[in-house]
Design an enzyme around this catalytic site. Structure first.
Site, PDB file in Angstrom:
ATOM      1  N   ARG A  13       1.570  -3.765   2.288  1.00 49.36           N
ATOM      2  CA  ARG A  13       1.604  -3.217   1.340  1.00 49.36           C
ATOM      3  C   ARG A  13       3.027  -2.881   0.453  1.00 49.36           C
ATOM      4  O   ARG A  13       4.096  -2.659   0.916  1.00 49.36           O
ATOM      5  CB  ARG A  13       0.967  -1.961   2.218  1.00 49.36           C
ATOM      6  CG  ARG A  13      -0.514  -2.544   3.172  1.00 49.36           C
ATOM      7  CD  ARG A  13      -0.949  -1.130   3.693  1.00 49.36           C
ATOM      8  NE  ARG A  13      -2.056  -0.228   2.989  1.00 49.36           N
ATOM      9  CZ  ARG A  13      -1.562   1.021   3.628  1.00 49.36           C
ATOM     10  NH1 ARG A  13      -1.978   0.813   5.100  1.00 49.36           N
ATOM     11  NH2 ARG A  13      -2.381   2.046   2.804  1.00 49.36           N
ATOM     12  N   ASP A  28     -10.991   7.008   1.723  1.00 47.39           N
ATOM     13  CA  ASP A  28     -11.632   6.886   2.720  1.00 47.39           C
ATOM     14  C   ASP A  28     -12.935   6.136   3.302  1.00 47.39           C
ATOM     15  O   ASP A  28     -12.954   5.742   4.295  1.00 47.39           O
ATOM     16  CB  ASP A  28     -10.213   6.915   3.845  1.00 47.39           C
ATOM     17  CG  ASP A  28      -8.823   7.221   4.126  1.00 47.39           C
ATOM     18  OD1 ASP A  28      -8.428   6.330   3.623  1.00 47.39           O
ATOM     19  OD2 ASP A  28      -8.515   7.438   4.421  1.00 47.39           O
ATOM     20  N   ARG A  65      -9.282  -3.716   0.191  1.00 52.68           N
ATOM     21  CA  ARG A  65     -10.856  -3.084   0.533  1.00 52.68           C
ATOM     22  C   ARG A  65     -12.355  -2.640  -0.642  1.00 52.68           C
ATOM     23  O   ARG A  65     -13.622  -3.052  -0.403  1.00 52.68           O
ATOM     24  CB  ARG A  65     -10.512  -1.649   1.097  1.00 52.68           C
ATOM     25  CG  ARG A  65     -11.083  -1.590   2.117  1.00 52.68           C
ATOM     26  CD  ARG A  65     -10.719   0.665   2.537  1.00 52.68           C
ATOM     27  NE  ARG A  65     -10.335   0.257   4.202  1.00 52.68           N
ATOM     28  CZ  ARG A  65      -9.180   1.883   4.190  1.00 52.68           C
ATOM     29  NH1 ARG A  65      -9.019   2.467   3.827  1.00 52.68           N
ATOM     30  NH2 ARG A  65      -8.864   1.908   5.519  1.00 52.68           N
ATOM     31  N   GLN A  93       0.046  10.527   0.895  1.00 51.90           N
ATOM     32  CA  GLN A  93       1.570   9.624   1.577  1.00 51.90           C
ATOM     33  C   GLN A  93       3.098   9.153   0.663  1.00 51.90           C
ATOM     34  O   GLN A  93       4.197  10.038   1.123  1.00 51.90           O
ATOM     35  CB  GLN A  93       1.546   8.014   1.923  1.00 51.90           C
ATOM     36  CG  GLN A  93       0.581   7.910   2.654  1.00 51.90           C
ATOM     37  CD  GLN A  93      -0.243   7.131   3.060  1.00 51.90           C
ATOM     38  OE1 GLN A  93       0.124   6.543   2.324  1.00 51.90           O
ATOM     39  NE2 GLN A  93      -1.099   6.645   4.096  1.00 51.90           N
ATOM     40  N   ARG A 135     -12.293   0.174   8.958  1.00 51.44           N
ATOM     41  CA  ARG A 135     -13.076   1.447   8.097  1.00 51.44           C
ATOM     42  C   ARG A 135     -13.709   0.325   7.598  1.00 51.44           C
ATOM     43  O   ARG A 135     -15.033   0.562   7.485  1.00 51.44           O
ATOM     44  CB  ARG A 135     -12.416   2.493   7.293  1.00 51.44           C
ATOM     45  CG  ARG A 135     -11.782   3.476   7.791  1.00 51.44           C
ATOM     46  CD  ARG A 135     -11.086   4.554   6.754  1.00 51.44           C
ATOM     47  NE  ARG A 135     -10.038   5.052   6.423  1.00 51.44           N
ATOM     48  CZ  ARG A 135      -9.800   6.087   7.964  1.00 51.44           C
ATOM     49  NH1 ARG A 135     -11.199   6.413   8.994  1.00 51.44           N
ATOM     50  NH2 ARG A 135      -9.071   6.820   8.552  1.00 51.44           N
ATOM     51  N   LYS A 144      -6.503  12.114  12.531  1.00 49.75           N
ATOM     52  CA  LYS A 144      -5.359  11.172  11.736  1.00 49.75           C
ATOM     53  C   LYS A 144      -4.076  11.741  11.015  1.00 49.75           C
ATOM     54  O   LYS A 144      -2.960  11.756  11.224  1.00 49.75           O
ATOM     55  CB  LYS A 144      -5.924   9.904  11.042  1.00 49.75           C
ATOM     56  CG  LYS A 144      -4.810   8.718  11.950  1.00 49.75           C
ATOM     57  CD  LYS A 144      -6.370   7.115  11.743  1.00 49.75           C
ATOM     58  CE  LYS A 144      -6.743   7.388  10.348  1.00 49.75           C
ATOM     59  NZ  LYS A 144      -5.253   6.469   9.552  1.00 49.75           N
TER      60      LYS A 144
HETATM   61  C1  S3P Z   1      -3.504   9.689   4.212  1.00 49.18           C
HETATM   62  C2  S3P Z   1      -3.515   9.669   2.751  1.00 49.18           C
HETATM   63  C3  S3P Z   1      -4.164   8.624   2.205  1.00 49.18           C
HETATM   64  C4  S3P Z   1      -4.974   7.730   3.156  1.00 49.18           C
HETATM   65  C5  S3P Z   1      -4.573   7.452   4.088  1.00 49.18           C
HETATM   66  C6  S3P Z   1      -3.943   8.658   5.084  1.00 49.18           C
HETATM   67  C7  S3P Z   1      -2.400  10.455   4.869  1.00 49.18           C
HETATM   68  O1  S3P Z   1      -3.835   7.663   1.269  1.00 49.18           O
HETATM   69  O2  S3P Z   1      -5.840   6.529   2.409  1.00 49.18           O
HETATM   70  O3  S3P Z   1      -6.095   6.868   5.478  1.00 49.18           O
HETATM   71  O4  S3P Z   1      -2.940  11.053   5.340  1.00 49.18           O
HETATM   72  O5  S3P Z   1      -1.809  11.146   3.739  1.00 49.18           O
HETATM   73  P1  S3P Z   1      -3.501   8.096   0.157  1.00 49.18           P
HETATM   74  O6  S3P Z   1      -1.851   7.995   0.094  1.00 49.18           O
HETATM   75  O7  S3P Z   1      -3.372   7.137  -1.001  1.00 49.18           O
HETATM   76  O8  S3P Z   1      -3.257   9.730  -0.717  1.00 49.18           O
END
Ligand code: S3P
Length: 417
Positions: free
Chosen positions: A111, A303, A334, A156, A377, A13
């Site tokens: 969020r 995750d 979560r 992210q 999840r 993903k």
């Molecule tokens: C992701 C980063 C993670 C993860 C999310 C996907 C990504 O979050 O939990 O499902 O693709 O960059 P974070 O921003 O907390 O690292």
């Protein structure tokens, strides 16, 4: 109940999102094989299309036509359930010309978005959130490079700032408290970005023109594979192999934890391109023992905490997951969901500050219905918790598994047969 056999998890993903969203800034065309099939990455493809990019789906592959930054100057973009789509788009659009509104579903609308919006504003971006949450309004403007020190390790946030940095005057530096997944950095390097890693681990980027690779094969998602591999470690008599799994070390913390608990794990790296990938087998073996999962490991299994917490209910002693407070800000809270749903099954868990403690081994019993809060999840973990309890309870909103793995139920049933 045991799991036996092999399966191929869906395309990763995180990588699929990045290919779709980087196509907004990059020129050229890319045939992406094994693009993630879930609703989350469909949100990123829809955003690319709404901004004027090309998206053509052909069975196993998706063909992307890049926009080289020439985006539709106005659009309302629906990011669905996907935090990655929204946060990365904020970085992509902040430096383009136009005005966009980014919204999401009920879960995404709760969020936090200021963690991206605030550092973007320091670069000169015009970004508004609704009391820190979506919807997000962006008016594109000229950006200035800055040095960012992230308070939380978030791939992210890091990615959004690097993507903004590609469009900024001067140098943009991002330093994180612990290394999070590095797919953006690897892809940017492959697409010709002026990107460097400083000796202290911080990433530096300068204004760059990106070119899409002609072809990219996305390995299987380790975060999806983890559910069935972890369940195999606790369901008596199980032996499961996941094929074609992405083995980037910033994603495989769950395998480190399984090994620490004494699980029988075998990993065979079968390729290095575009990132390390291979085959992972887990066999239920000697009784598992509790372990400590230090905070530095958290980003590499962010995750996977729900499924690892289930494993910990079956390991002897107290497993401690340190520094996992960020789980409160995922598709659901979560941390609270894991604790309250597994407690309803008889498990012993506690949260102290930012740490999660799980005592084991505890026999589980399934109530008639478990709550997922629409969090994919959680739904997958609870389906497997049901199996550990020797039952098949109702899992509310189980269809939400399709956010990351539409074929989860079918794959599970094939391994149970
Ligand atoms: C992701 C980063 C993670 C993860 C999310 C996907 C990504 O979050 O939990 O499902 O693709 O960059 P974070 O921003 O907390 O690292």
């Amino acid at each position: 109940m045991k799991l036996e056999g092999s399966f191929s998890p869906p395309g990763d993903k995180s990588l699929s999102h990045r290919l779709a969203l980087l196509a907004v800034l990059a020129r050229g065309e890319c045939r992406v094989e094994n693009f993630a099939p879930g609703a989350d990455c469909a949100s990123s493809l829809e955003a690319l299309a709404a901004l004027g990019g090309g998206v053509e789906r052909r069975q196993e592959a998706v063909r992307l036509r890049g926009l080289a930054g020439e985006v539709a100057p106005q659009a309302a973009l629906d990011c669905g359930n996907s935090g990655t789509t929204m946060r990365l788009l904020m970085g992509v659009l902040a430096g383009r010309k136009g005005r966009w509104r980014l919204k999401g579903d009920a879960s995404l609308s709760r969020r936090p978005m200021e963690r991206v919006a605030a550092p973007l504003r320091e670069m000169g971006a015009r970004v508004a959130t609704h009391r820190g949450r979506p919807p997000v309004e962006i008016i594109g403007s000229g950006l200035q490079g800055r040095e960012h020190h992230l308070a939380v390790a978030s791939a992210q946030v890091k990615s959004a700032l690097l993507l903004a940095g590609l469009q900024a005057e001067g140098t943009t530096t991002v330093r994180e408290p612990a290394p999070s997944r590095d797919h953006t950095e690897r892809l940017l390097a492959a697409m010709g970005a002026d990107l460097e890693r400083r000796p202290d681990g911080a990433w530096q980027v300068r204004r760059s023109q990106l070119t899409l690779p002609e072809r990219w094969r996305v390995p299987g998602d380790p975060s999806s594979a983890a559910f069935l591999l972890c369940a195999a470690a606790v369901l008596p008599g199980s032996r499961v192999t996941a094929r074609g799994v992405l083995l980037n070390p910033t994603r495989t913390g769950f395998l480190t934890v399984l090994r620490r608990m004494g699980a029988a794990v075998e990993v065979a790296v079968e390729g290095e391109e575009p990132e390390p990938w291979g085959r992972v087998s887990v066999r239920q073996g000697p009784p598992l023992v509790a372990c400590t999962v230090e905070a530095e490991l958290f980003p590499s299994l962010v995750d996977e905490v729900p499924i690892l917490a289930l494993v910990a209910t079956q390991a002897k002693g107290t497993t401690c997951f340190r520094g996992v407070g960020e789980l409160r800000h995922k598709e659901s809270d979560r941390l609270a969901m894991v604790v309250n749903q597994l407690r309803r099954m008889g498990a012993r868990l506690a949260v102290e500050g930012e740490d999660l403690y799980v005592d084991g081994p505890t026999p589980l019993a399934a109530p008639r219905r478990l709550e997922s809060a629409g969090d994919h999840r959680m739904a997958m973990m609870l389906r497997l918790a049901g199996l550990v309890a020797g039952a098949w309870p109702e899992v509310a909103d189980e269809g939400c598994c399709a956010v990351s793995w539409p074929g989860f139920g079918r794959t599970l049933e094939a391994l149970l047969a």
